[in-house]
Design an enzyme around this catalytic site. Structure first.
Site, PDB file in Angstrom:
ATOM      1  N   LYS A  28       0.823  -1.211   0.000  1.00  0.00           N
ATOM      2  CA  LYS A  28       0.000   0.000   0.000  1.00  0.00           C
ATOM      3  C   LYS A  28       0.857   1.262   0.000  1.00  0.00           C
ATOM      4  O   LYS A  28       0.587   2.214  -0.739  1.00  0.00           O
ATOM      5  CB  LYS A  28      -0.952  -0.004   1.199  1.00  0.00           C
ATOM      6  CG  LYS A  28      -1.942   1.172   1.180  1.00  0.00           C
ATOM      7  CD  LYS A  28      -3.098   0.981   2.128  1.00  0.00           C
ATOM      8  CE  LYS A  28      -2.682   1.104   3.573  1.00  0.00           C
ATOM      9  NZ  LYS A  28      -3.835   1.370   4.460  1.00  0.00           N
ATOM     10  N   GLY A 101      -5.030   7.714   5.894  1.00  0.00           N
ATOM     11  CA  GLY A 101      -4.158   8.727   6.453  1.00  0.00           C
ATOM     12  C   GLY A 101      -2.919   8.934   5.608  1.00  0.00           C
ATOM     13  O   GLY A 101      -2.450  10.062   5.424  1.00  0.00           O
ATOM     14  N   ARG A 129      -8.728  11.962  12.758  1.00  0.00           N
ATOM     15  CA  ARG A 129      -7.282  11.808  12.934  1.00  0.00           C
ATOM     16  C   ARG A 129      -6.557  13.147  12.839  1.00  0.00           C
ATOM     17  O   ARG A 129      -6.968  14.047  12.112  1.00  0.00           O
ATOM     18  CB  ARG A 129      -6.732  10.820  11.904  1.00  0.00           C
ATOM     19  CG  ARG A 129      -7.330   9.425  12.062  1.00  0.00           C
ATOM     20  CD  ARG A 129      -6.798   8.447  11.050  1.00  0.00           C
ATOM     21  NE  ARG A 129      -5.372   8.198  11.248  1.00  0.00           N
ATOM     22  CZ  ARG A 129      -4.645   7.419  10.461  1.00  0.00           C
ATOM     23  NH1 ARG A 129      -5.215   6.818   9.423  1.00  0.00           N
ATOM     24  NH2 ARG A 129      -3.362   7.227  10.696  1.00  0.00           N
ATOM     25  N   SER A 174       7.460   9.268  12.164  1.00  0.00           N
ATOM     26  CA  SER A 174       6.317   9.202  11.254  1.00  0.00           C
ATOM     27  C   SER A 174       6.799   9.295   9.819  1.00  0.00           C
ATOM     28  O   SER A 174       7.269  10.354   9.373  1.00  0.00           O
ATOM     29  CB  SER A 174       5.316  10.330  11.533  1.00  0.00           C
ATOM     30  OG  SER A 174       4.311  10.362  10.526  1.00  0.00           O
ATOM     31  N   GLN A 176       4.835   9.256   7.328  1.00  0.00           N
ATOM     32  CA  GLN A 176       3.893  10.122   6.625  1.00  0.00           C
ATOM     33  C   GLN A 176       4.316  11.583   6.708  1.00  0.00           C
ATOM     34  O   GLN A 176       4.280  12.315   5.714  1.00  0.00           O
ATOM     35  CB  GLN A 176       2.492   9.929   7.190  1.00  0.00           C
ATOM     36  CG  GLN A 176       1.911   8.544   6.947  1.00  0.00           C
ATOM     37  CD  GLN A 176       0.557   8.369   7.609  1.00  0.00           C
ATOM     38  OE1 GLN A 176       0.023   9.280   8.238  1.00  0.00           O
ATOM     39  NE2 GLN A 176      -0.009   7.179   7.489  1.00  0.00           N
ATOM     40  N   ASP A 327       2.103  -0.816  12.193  1.00  0.00           N
ATOM     41  CA  ASP A 327       0.784  -1.290  11.758  1.00  0.00           C
ATOM     42  C   ASP A 327       0.531  -2.747  12.110  1.00  0.00           C
ATOM     43  O   ASP A 327      -0.601  -3.225  11.995  1.00  0.00           O
ATOM     44  CB  ASP A 327       0.626  -1.107  10.244  1.00  0.00           C
ATOM     45  CG  ASP A 327       0.433   0.345   9.855  1.00  0.00           C
ATOM     46  OD1 ASP A 327      -0.128   1.108  10.672  1.00  0.00           O
ATOM     47  OD2 ASP A 327       0.854   0.731   8.753  1.00  0.00           O
ATOM     48  N   LYS A 354      -4.000   6.073  15.331  1.00  0.00           N
ATOM     49  CA  LYS A 354      -4.169   5.463  14.018  1.00  0.00           C
ATOM     50  C   LYS A 354      -5.651   5.536  13.616  1.00  0.00           C
ATOM     51  O   LYS A 354      -6.395   6.372  14.114  1.00  0.00           O
ATOM     52  CB  LYS A 354      -3.652   4.027  14.054  1.00  0.00           C
ATOM     53  CG  LYS A 354      -2.129   3.921  14.077  1.00  0.00           C
ATOM     54  CD  LYS A 354      -1.549   4.340  12.737  1.00  0.00           C
ATOM     55  CE  LYS A 354      -0.096   4.010  12.586  1.00  0.00           C
ATOM     56  NZ  LYS A 354       0.397   4.344  11.218  1.00  0.00           N
ATOM     57  N   ARG A 358      -5.659   1.898  18.637  1.00  0.00           N
ATOM     58  CA  ARG A 358      -5.483   0.464  18.419  1.00  0.00           C
ATOM     59  C   ARG A 358      -5.114  -0.284  19.697  1.00  0.00           C
ATOM     60  O   ARG A 358      -5.438  -1.471  19.823  1.00  0.00           O
ATOM     61  CB  ARG A 358      -4.436   0.229  17.320  1.00  0.00           C
ATOM     62  CG  ARG A 358      -4.981   0.540  15.932  1.00  0.00           C
ATOM     63  CD  ARG A 358      -3.975   0.338  14.826  1.00  0.00           C
ATOM     64  NE  ARG A 358      -4.646   0.418  13.521  1.00  0.00           N
ATOM     65  CZ  ARG A 358      -4.003   0.548  12.364  1.00  0.00           C
ATOM     66  NH1 ARG A 358      -2.681   0.623  12.335  1.00  0.00           N
ATOM     67  NH2 ARG A 358      -4.686   0.602  11.231  1.00  0.00           N
TER      68      ARG A 358
END
Length: 448
Positions: A28, A101, A129, A174, A176, A327, A354, A358
């Site tokens: 992904k 996200g 988020r 992170s 991202q 993850d 997340k 979680r």
């Protein structure tokens, strides 16, 4: 309610002897980046093995909305005809990133240094988020942001007219955030520097180099220092997306805890910034081997063979490994429940923000299934029940989170009583073939 329609309750029943080949979807993270970087080239980028889950398809729609031509041919190859760095057009409509996200944060970065305005939204989960972790550094380039309280979607970003390069230290591990800053740096003159004190997945750096950007990485006393020279002319690429290690986690872990199982999961990306789960499982005593190790598209790849492992032991997972498996902690907690002794997980506060919290989601469901769990803000401990020791018998809330839903369904395959989830619909965001793939291995997972 699923953010993608009517809830789909699902239930997993005790199963034996999972076997066969599990061809999981494409990675992904690499799929998102392939589409975005392809859109920032001039010319055609061809992509095979793209994950065709809802998250990635939403990114493809966003690239179309910003002027790139994105299409899929009958053979499953994707073709992206890009607009070049700084060439994004202003979208006519709100960009809906669904549950992703990764998608929304990377797209925000890619457009933030261009003189266009875009509004972003998502499903109920994504709109909860935090986005300030990305929009704060994007403001340093000159972008302006207006969103809901707490830095949440829906959010409008006004891209910088005259972007400036930045020097930014990522405050929390992170990939991202790092990637959003690097993508914004593409259209800023001069050098953008990102420093991360803990290494995170490095797909963006690898792929930027592959597309022709001038980018260097060095390790210093400050951490990993990544330097990108802005305003390159990116070169279109032919990309083969390796299969997703985060998706591979589910058939692998199912085989390890399900009696009599022997499953092959081929062509899995084993980038060291992503493979922490598999290292951890082997340390626990899992019968998990790497076969046919090789390199494809600049990424290490291998076939994984997972066999039933009734003698696994709980361990303390090194906190510095968290970024390479963030993850995968939900499904690791399922394996931990079926191992003997305590599995201790620290340095995992990122799990709190997340798609769901979680830690709370898994702890609540595991307790309902008869497993003792302790938790804190940045840690949790699962007390293993040993092979065949989890009672099950609960319906667990997925909280619109695909990984929570799949993790509890994996647990149900080894528990004495069925384990259900209230909504398996979000699974389609990352693993659209989860149900038929698991069924072909012999897993008893039903819609109810």
């Amino acid at each position: 309610m699923s953010g993608h329609g009517t809830p789909i309750p699902m239930q997993a029943h005790f199963s034996r002897g999972l076997s066969g080949r599990a061809d999981v979807p494409g990675d992904k993270s690499i799929s998102h980046r392939s589409l975005i970087l392809g859109a920032l080239c001039v010319g055609e980028t061809r992509i095979t093995g793209l994950l065709e889950g809802e998250d990635v398809l939403d990114t493809a729609k966003a690239m179309r909305a910003m002027g790139a031509e994105v299409m899929r041919d009958e053979g499953g190859t994707w073709h992206v005809y890009g607009v070049g760095v700084g060439g994004f057009a202003e979208p006519d409509q709100v960009i809906d990133c669904g549950n992703s996200g990764t998608g929304v944060r990377l797209i925000m970065g890619a457009m933030a240094s261009s003189p266009i305005t875009a509004t972003f939204t998502g499903d109920a989960s994504l709109n909860k988020r935090p986005m300030a972790r990305v929009t704060d550094p994007l403001a340093l380039f000159g972008a302006q942001t207006v969103g809901r309280s707490g830095g949440r979607l829906p959010m409008t970003i006004v891209g910088a007219v005259d972007p400036v390069p930045v020097h930014y230290t990522v405050p929390v591990p992170s990939a991202q955030v790092k990637s959003a800053v690097l993508l914004a740096g593409l259209n800023a003159p001069g050098q953008t520097v990102v420093i991360e004190q803990e290494a995170t997945r490095d797909h963006t750096e690898r792929m930027l180099a592959g597309f022709g950007a001038q980018i260097t990485t060095e390790t210093t006393g400050e951490g990993r220092v990544i330097t990108l020279t802005g305003q390159p002319e990116l070169r279109p690429q032919i990309i083969t997306v390796p299969r997703d290690p985060s998706s591979a986690a589910f058939p692998v872990c199912a085989a390890l805890i399900t009696e009599g199982s022997d499953v092959l999961v081929p062509s899995i990306g084993l980038n060291p910034t992503r493979a922490g789960l598999f290292t951890t499982l082997r340390e626990m005593g899992a019968d998990l081997t790497y076969e046919n190790e090789r390199e494809e598209g600049g990424e290490p790849v291998a076939d994984l063979r997972a066999r039933f492992s009734p003698d696994m032991q709980g361990i303390e997972v090194p906190p510095e490994r968290a970024a390479s498996m963030i993850d995968e902690y939900p499904v690791l907690s399922v394996v931990a429940a079926c191992a003997s002794g305590a599995t201790v997980m620290r340095g995992v506060k990122e799990l709190r923000v997340k798609e769901s919290d979680r830690i709370d989601a898994m702890a609540t469901g595991l307790r309902a299934c008869g497993v003792e769990v302790e938790e804190g803000e940045d840690w949790w401990i699962v007390q293993g029940r040993g092979a065949g020791g989890v009672s099950g018998g609960a319906t667990c809330a997925s909280h619109l989170d695909h990984r929570i839903a799949m993790s509890f369904l994996v647990l149900g395959l080894a528990a004495r009583k069925p384990v259900a989830v209230d909504d398996g619909g979000p699974i389609a965001t990352s693993f659209p073939i989860f149900e038929p793939l698991m069924a072909a291995l012999g897993a008893d997972i039903r819609r109810v």
